[in-house]
Scaffold this active site. Structure first.
Site, PDB file in Angstrom:
ATOM      1  N   TRP A 173       0.629  -1.112  -0.062  1.00 28.12           N
ATOM      2  CA  TRP A 173      -0.076  -0.146  -0.248  1.00 28.12           C
ATOM      3  C   TRP A 173       0.850   1.709  -0.045  1.00 28.12           C
ATOM      4  O   TRP A 173       0.760   2.316   0.431  1.00 28.12           O
ATOM      5  CB  TRP A 173      -1.308   0.226   0.827  1.00 28.12           C
ATOM      6  CG  TRP A 173      -2.334  -1.407   0.974  1.00 28.12           C
ATOM      7  CD1 TRP A 173      -1.712  -2.323   1.691  1.00 28.12           C
ATOM      8  CD2 TRP A 173      -3.067  -1.542   0.673  1.00 28.12           C
ATOM      9  NE1 TRP A 173      -3.001  -3.753   1.627  1.00 28.12           N
ATOM     10  CE2 TRP A 173      -3.557  -2.788   0.707  1.00 28.12           C
ATOM     11  CE3 TRP A 173      -3.757  -0.124  -0.616  1.00 28.12           C
ATOM     12  CZ2 TRP A 173      -4.505  -3.287  -0.026  1.00 28.12           C
ATOM     13  CZ3 TRP A 173      -4.964  -1.061  -0.965  1.00 28.12           C
ATOM     14  CH2 TRP A 173      -5.667  -2.686  -0.564  1.00 28.12           C
ATOM     15  N   LYS A 208      -5.994  -0.524  -4.942  1.00 28.08           N
ATOM     16  CA  LYS A 208      -7.289   0.568  -5.168  1.00 28.08           C
ATOM     17  C   LYS A 208      -5.758   1.908  -5.757  1.00 28.08           C
ATOM     18  O   LYS A 208      -4.791   1.544  -6.217  1.00 28.08           O
ATOM     19  CB  LYS A 208      -6.953   1.542  -3.805  1.00 28.08           C
ATOM     20  CG  LYS A 208      -7.973   0.694  -2.848  1.00 28.08           C
ATOM     21  CD  LYS A 208      -8.587   1.708  -1.788  1.00 28.08           C
ATOM     22  CE  LYS A 208     -10.335   0.447  -1.251  1.00 28.08           C
ATOM     23  NZ  LYS A 208      -9.838   1.926  -0.009  1.00 28.08           N
ATOM     24  N   ASP A 429     -32.907  -0.502 -16.393  1.00 27.89           N
ATOM     25  CA  ASP A 429     -33.431   0.144 -14.892  1.00 27.89           C
ATOM     26  C   ASP A 429     -33.792   1.521 -15.250  1.00 27.89           C
ATOM     27  O   ASP A 429     -32.628   1.889 -15.706  1.00 27.89           O
ATOM     28  CB  ASP A 429     -32.814  -0.373 -13.864  1.00 27.89           C
ATOM     29  CG  ASP A 429     -33.275   0.544 -12.390  1.00 27.89           C
ATOM     30  OD1 ASP A 429     -34.264   0.661 -11.983  1.00 27.89           O
ATOM     31  OD2 ASP A 429     -32.526   1.591 -12.182  1.00 27.89           O
ATOM     32  N   GLU A 484     -37.026  -0.128 -18.288  1.00 28.28           N
ATOM     33  CA  GLU A 484     -38.369   0.352 -17.856  1.00 28.28           C
ATOM     34  C   GLU A 484     -38.666   1.813 -17.669  1.00 28.28           C
ATOM     35  O   GLU A 484     -37.842   2.752 -17.589  1.00 28.28           O
ATOM     36  CB  GLU A 484     -37.559  -0.083 -15.922  1.00 28.28           C
ATOM     37  CG  GLU A 484     -38.475  -0.251 -15.132  1.00 28.28           C
ATOM     38  CD  GLU A 484     -37.936   0.742 -13.721  1.00 28.28           C
ATOM     39  OE1 GLU A 484     -38.364   0.443 -12.665  1.00 28.28           O
ATOM     40  OE2 GLU A 484     -37.312   1.159 -13.642  1.00 28.28           O
TER      41      GLU A 484
END
Length: 780
Positions: A173, A208, A429, A484
Site C-alpha cells: 500500500w 486501489k 433500469d 423500464e
C-alpha cells in the site's frame, strides 16, 4: 458499508411515476381519442400502420362495456439495415421510418431528426476514431488491469487528478514507487513488468487507485474498471477493496453450453440471488444454480432476469445503487461462480438477462465511481456537475451521457457482461429518469406528444440508449433488451434504423398499479371488467411490452405481495389442506390465479413474475437495515412453504406452472390474434380469443353460469385445456373436463352485426364463480 438509504430512495422508479400506455381507437362512424387508465384524453394512432399489419378498433354497445378487437398484429422487427432507413448524409435526411409507423410523429419530425442526426454524428465520430462501435465498446481491453506481453498494464481516466499512484497488497500500500503517467486525454497509466515470470500484481491482490487532488491531499479509490470488489464481512461498515481478478487458466470457468434460442415470447422469472434461500442468509451463485434454477425450469419459464449483479456496497438498495459497474457482487461468490450459474441456466434452455443500472450511480465516493468526482467540470467527469448531476429523490449521481469517455465506459460495460458472462440481454433500469431532464419527477404524462419531444428530453441520454441498443443487437442479434419506462415515450421500442431508440420491449407498468388499486380500494362487486380489459390492452401495439401482475416492487417492505393483500393474516393460520379453506383464503387463491393468468394472456407480448410470487409468497422483503436491527429474516424466500404438501401454497404454484405450460404449447402470449368479445359489468364476465384459445373469466363473487354462450371465430369442437377451478389448483372441480363443446353458427354469413358478440360461431359452457377456463379446438 455506505450509510443506509431511506426506503424512498431504494425503491425503483415505478413508485414515483405514472404508467401511461397507448391504444388506437375508433368508433363506428367516427374516430375517438383513446383514454388512458386515469381517464385522461389521449391522441389516437393511425388505424392502419405501414409495415406492421396492425388493425385495431374499439366498439361500444349501448349499455355494455368497451370491447377491444385486434387482428393482424405483427411486432417482429425487420432486418436491421446497414444504414438507417431514410438516411442520406450528414446534411440532409429523408422522412424517418417511425413517422411511417405513426404519422402523428410528423408534427415532431424536427425533434426526431435532430436526435437521429446527433446519434449518426456520434456514431460516425466513433467509427472514425475507434474503427467501429464494437471496438469502441472494448474499453475493458485497455482500461483497468490488462496484459501486454510480459507486463501488467493499468490505466485509469481521471483528468481531475494532479498525480496518481497504484497501491495494494503487492507494494504494501505504498505507491511512491508506482507513480502513473498522464496523457493528453487525462488517462493515467503504468506498466509493471513480470518478475521471474510472475505478474507484478498477482491474481487476488487487493488494489486501489490513489490520486492527488488539486489542494495536495490524496484519496484512495477503487479502480473504476475493477472486475471484483470485496469487503471484510467481520468488520461492520468496512470499506470495499478492489481485487485484481486474473485467475490462471486452470481456475477460469469454461462455458460448456451454447446460448438457448430466443423464445417467441419471453416468459421471465425475475430473481434476486442473494435472497433466494429459505434461510435468512445471503445465498451464493452456485446454490442458486443448483437449488433454484431447477424450480424455475420446472415451472416452464424460458428466461431469467437477475437483479443486483453489479456490485453495490449497500445491500438494502436492492442492487440499484451500483458502486462497481464491472464487478459481479462478491456477496454471492466469485466471478467464476456467476459464470457457473449462467452456464447451468443455458444447459436447461433458460436465457439469462441482467438488470443493468446505467440510469444513475451510488453517491458512495469511497467505494464507488462517485469517488472520481473531485468537483471538476462535467467534461472531465463521469457525472454532470451541479443539480443536473444529482438525483434528489434517489440520492444518486447522474451520468454525463454526452461524454466520450462515459459512453466508452457504459457501452463497454454492456459488452463486458455479454462476453465475459454470456448474458443474453438486459433490462435497463430507470429509463424514464434517463429520457428527461426532469427525470419524470412531479410529472403526469397525459399522452400529449409534446411531453416526449421537447426541450425536456435529454437527447444525450437518448443518443446513448440508441448506441447501446445498436451495440447489443450487433453483438448478439437475438439479444433481448427491455426498458423500464413509465412515461410511454413513442419510438422507445422501434428499431434504431427507423429513428427509434431500439429496445425490444418496455415493461407494462400500468398493469400492477391497476391491480393494486383494485385489491386495496375496491370491493369485488365494484371491479370493472371494461377497466380491467382497457388497462391490460392499453399500449402501443407497434412497440411490444412485457406484462406483469406484480414484480419485486410490490414485495418491498411497506407494501404487500398480492397473496398477502388478498389473505393477510389468514396465511398464518388457514393454509393447511387438512382443513377446509375459509372464505378469505378461498377467495384469495382464486383471485391470485385469475389475476396472473389474465395479465399473462392480455397484458403484453411477454410476461414477468418475481421470485416467489408464483406460489403466493407471504409477507414482504425487508433487507437488513438499521430499522430492523440488520435482520435477514425477511430477506429470503420461503420455499419450505411451497414444498410442504399439507399447505395450500402448492395450488398457486401448480396453476402458475400450468398456465406457462399452456403458453409453451399454444404460444398465445405473442399471438397476433386477439379479440375481446365480452366484458360484461353486471355478470362480471370477460371472454376473449387469444391465438388458438378461447378464454373465459368469471370474476363474480357468487354467480356460476351454466349454459353460458361464448362467441368464437373458428368452428369445431372445443375442450378445456386449463381450468383454475380444478382440484390440483385448489379449486372446487365444478367443471367436467370430459365434456366436448361443439360450435353453432351465429347470424347471417358476411354480416357481423347479426353474429353473437360479433363472432360468427358460439358454444355453450359452464363458468363457475371466481374462476377462469381456457378452451382449445380439438379434432372432431
Amino acid at each position: 458499508m455506505a450509510a443506509p438509504l431511506t426506503l424512498l430512495c431504494i425503491l425503483p422508479v415505478r413508485f414515483f411515476l405514472l404508467a401511461l400506455l397507448f391504444v388506437q381507437a375508433k368508433i363506428e362512424g367516427g374516430s375517438l381519442a383513446s383514454l388512458d387508465v386515469l381517464g385522461l384524453q389521449r391522441f389516437p394512432l393511425k388505424r392502419s400502420m405501414s409495415g406492421i399489419g396492425l388493425t385495431r378498433s374499439l366498439d361500444f354497445k349501448a349499455g355494455s362495456p368497451l370491447v377491444v378487437k385486434a387482428t393482424g398484429i405483427k411486432t417482429q422487427k425487420t432486418d436491421r439495415a446497414d444504414n438507417p432507413a431514410g438516411w442520406e448524409d450528414m446534411s440532409g435526411m429523408k422522412k424517418l421510418g417511425v413517422m411511417e409507423v405513426d404519422p402523428m410523429l410528423t408534427a415532431h419530425q424536427d425533434h426526431l431528426q435532430y436526435r437521429f442526426r446527433e446519434y449518426m454524428k456520434r456514431k460516425t465520430e466513433i467509427e472514425k476514431v475507434e474503427g467501429s462501435l464494437e471496438n469502441f465498446a472494448k474499453g475493458f481491453e485497455n482500461f483497468g488491469f490488462t496484459r501486454d506481453g510480459s507486463c501488467t498494464v493499468y490505466r485509469e481516466w481521471a483528468p481531475a487528478a494532479a498525480a496518481a499512484q497504484l497501491i495494494g497488497d503487492f507494494n504494501n500500500w505504498d505507491g511512491s514507487n508506482h507513480n502513473l503517467q498522464r496523457d493528453e486525454f487525462g488517462v493515467w497509466s503504468i506498466r509493471l513488468p513480470d518478475e521471474d515470470g510472475v505478474s507484478a500484481v498477482p491474481h487476488g491482490s487487493k488494489v486501489k487507485f490513489r490520486m492527488q487532488k488539486v489542494d495536495g491531499t490524496w484519496v484512495d479509490r477503487i479502480p473504476a474498471w475493477i472486475k471484483y470488489a470485496v469487503v471484510d464481512p467481520n468488520v461492520f461498515a468496512a470499506y470495499y477493496d478492489g481485487v485484481h481478478w486474473d485467475p490462471p487458466a486452470a481456475e477460469k470457468y469454461q462455458f460448456k453450453h451454447a446460448r438457448p434460442e430466443k423464445p417467441v415470447a419471453p416468459i421471465i422469472y425475475e430473481a434476486h440471488v442473494g435472497m433466494s434461500s429459505k434461510e435468512p442468509v445471503v445465498t451464493s451463485y452456485r446454490k442458486f444454480a443448483d437449488e433454484v434454477l431447477p424450480r424455475i425450469k420446472a415451472n416452464n419459464y424460458n428466461t431469467i432476469q437477475l437483479m443486483a449483479i453489479m456490485e453495490h456496497a449497500y445491500y438494502g438498495c436492492f442492487g440499484y445503487h451500483v458502486t462497481n459497474f464491472f464487478a459481479a457482487s462478491s456477496r454471492s461468490g466469485t466471478p467464476e461462480d456467476l459464470k457457473y450459474l449462467i452456464d447451468k441456466a443455458h444447459s436447461m434452455g433458460l436465457r439469462v438477462l441482467m438488470d443493468v443500472v446505467h440510469s444513475h450511480a451510488s453517491t458512495n465516493a469511497v467505494d464507488g465511481l462517485a469517488g472520481y468526482n473531485l468537483d471538476q467540470t462535467s467534461q472531465d467527469s463521469y457525472f454532470h456537475s451541479g443539480a443536473r448531476g444529482y438525483h434528489k429523490l434517489w440520492d444518486s449521481r447522474l451520468f454525463n451521457y454526452g461524454s466520450w469517455e462515459v459512453q466508452r465506459f457504459l457501452l463497454s460495460n454492456l459488452r463486458w457482461w455479454m462476453e465475459e458472462y454470456m448474458f443474453d440481454g438486459f433490462r435497463f433500469d430507470g429509463v424514464t429518469s434517463m429520457l428527461y431532464h426532469h427525470h419524470g419527477l412531479n410529472m403526469c404524462f397525459t399522452g400529449n406528444y409534446h411531453e416526449y419531444f421537447s426541450e425536456a428530453t435529454d437527447v444525450d441520454a437518448v443518443v446513448y440508449l440508441m448506441l447501446a441498443n445498436e451495440l447489443v443487437h450487433n453483438l448478439l442479434r437475438d439479444a433481448t433488451v427491455i426498458a423500464e419506462d413509465v412515461s410511454g415515450m413513442p419510438t422507445l421500442c422501434r428499431p434504431v434504423e427507423e429513428g427509434g431508440i431500439g429496445f425490444d420491449y418496455r415493461l407494462a407498468m400500468a398493469v400492477p398499479d391497476k391491480w393494486i388499486e383494485y385489491l386495496k380500494d375496491r370491493k369485488d362487486e365494484n371491479w370493472s371488467m371494461g377497466d380491467i380489459v382497457h388497462t391490460l390492452t392499453n399500449r402501443r401495439y407497434t412497440e411490444p411490452c412485457v406484462g406483469y401482475a406484480e414484480s419485486h416492487d410490490q414485495s418491498m417492505v411497506g407494501d404487500k405481495t398480492f397473496s398477502f393483500l388478498l389473505m393477510d393474516k389468514e396465511m398464518y393460520f388457514n393454509m393447511s389442506t387438512q382443513q377446509p379453506a375459509n372464505l378469505i383464503v378461498d377467495r384469495g387463491i382464486a383471485l391470485h390465479k385469475m389475476i396472473h393468468f389474465i395479465t399473462m394472456a392480455l397484458g403484453g407480448e411477454g410476461y414477468l413474475n418475481f421470485m416467489g410470487n408464483e406460489f403466493g409468497h407471504p409477507e414482504w422483503i425487508d433487507f437488513p437495515r438499521d430499522g430492523n436491527n440488520w435482520s435477514f429474516d425477511k430477506c429470503r424466500r420461503r420455499w419450505d412453504l411451497l414444498d410442504n404438501e399439507q399447505l395450500r401454497y402448492k395450488f398457486m404454484n401448480n396453476f402458475n406452472r400450468a398456465m406457462i405450460a399452456l403458453e409453451e404449447e399454444f404460444q398465445f402470449v405473442s399471438s397476433s390474434k386477439q379479440y375481446i368479445s365480452c366484458a360484461d359489468e353486471s355478470q362480471k364476465l370477460i371472454v376473449f380469443e387469444k391465438g388458438d384459445l378461447v378464454v373465459v373469466f368469471n370474476f363474480h363473487p357468487t354467480n356460476t353460469y351454466s349454459g353460458l354462450k361464448v362467441g368464437c371465430d373458428v368452428p369445431g369442437k372445443y375442450r378445456i385445456c386449463l381450468d383454475s377451478d380444478a382440484a390440483e389448483f385448489g379449486g372446487h372441480s365444478r367443471v367436467d373436463h370430459k365434456v366436448d363443446h361443439f360450435t353453432s353458427p351465429e347470424g347471417e354469413p358476411g354480416k357481423p352485426e347479426t353474429n353473437y358478440n360479433n363472432r360468427p360461431h358460439s358454444f355453450m359452457i359452464m363458468a363457475p364463480s371466481r374462476s377462469c377456463q381456457a378452451y382449445c379446438r380439438v379434432p372432431e
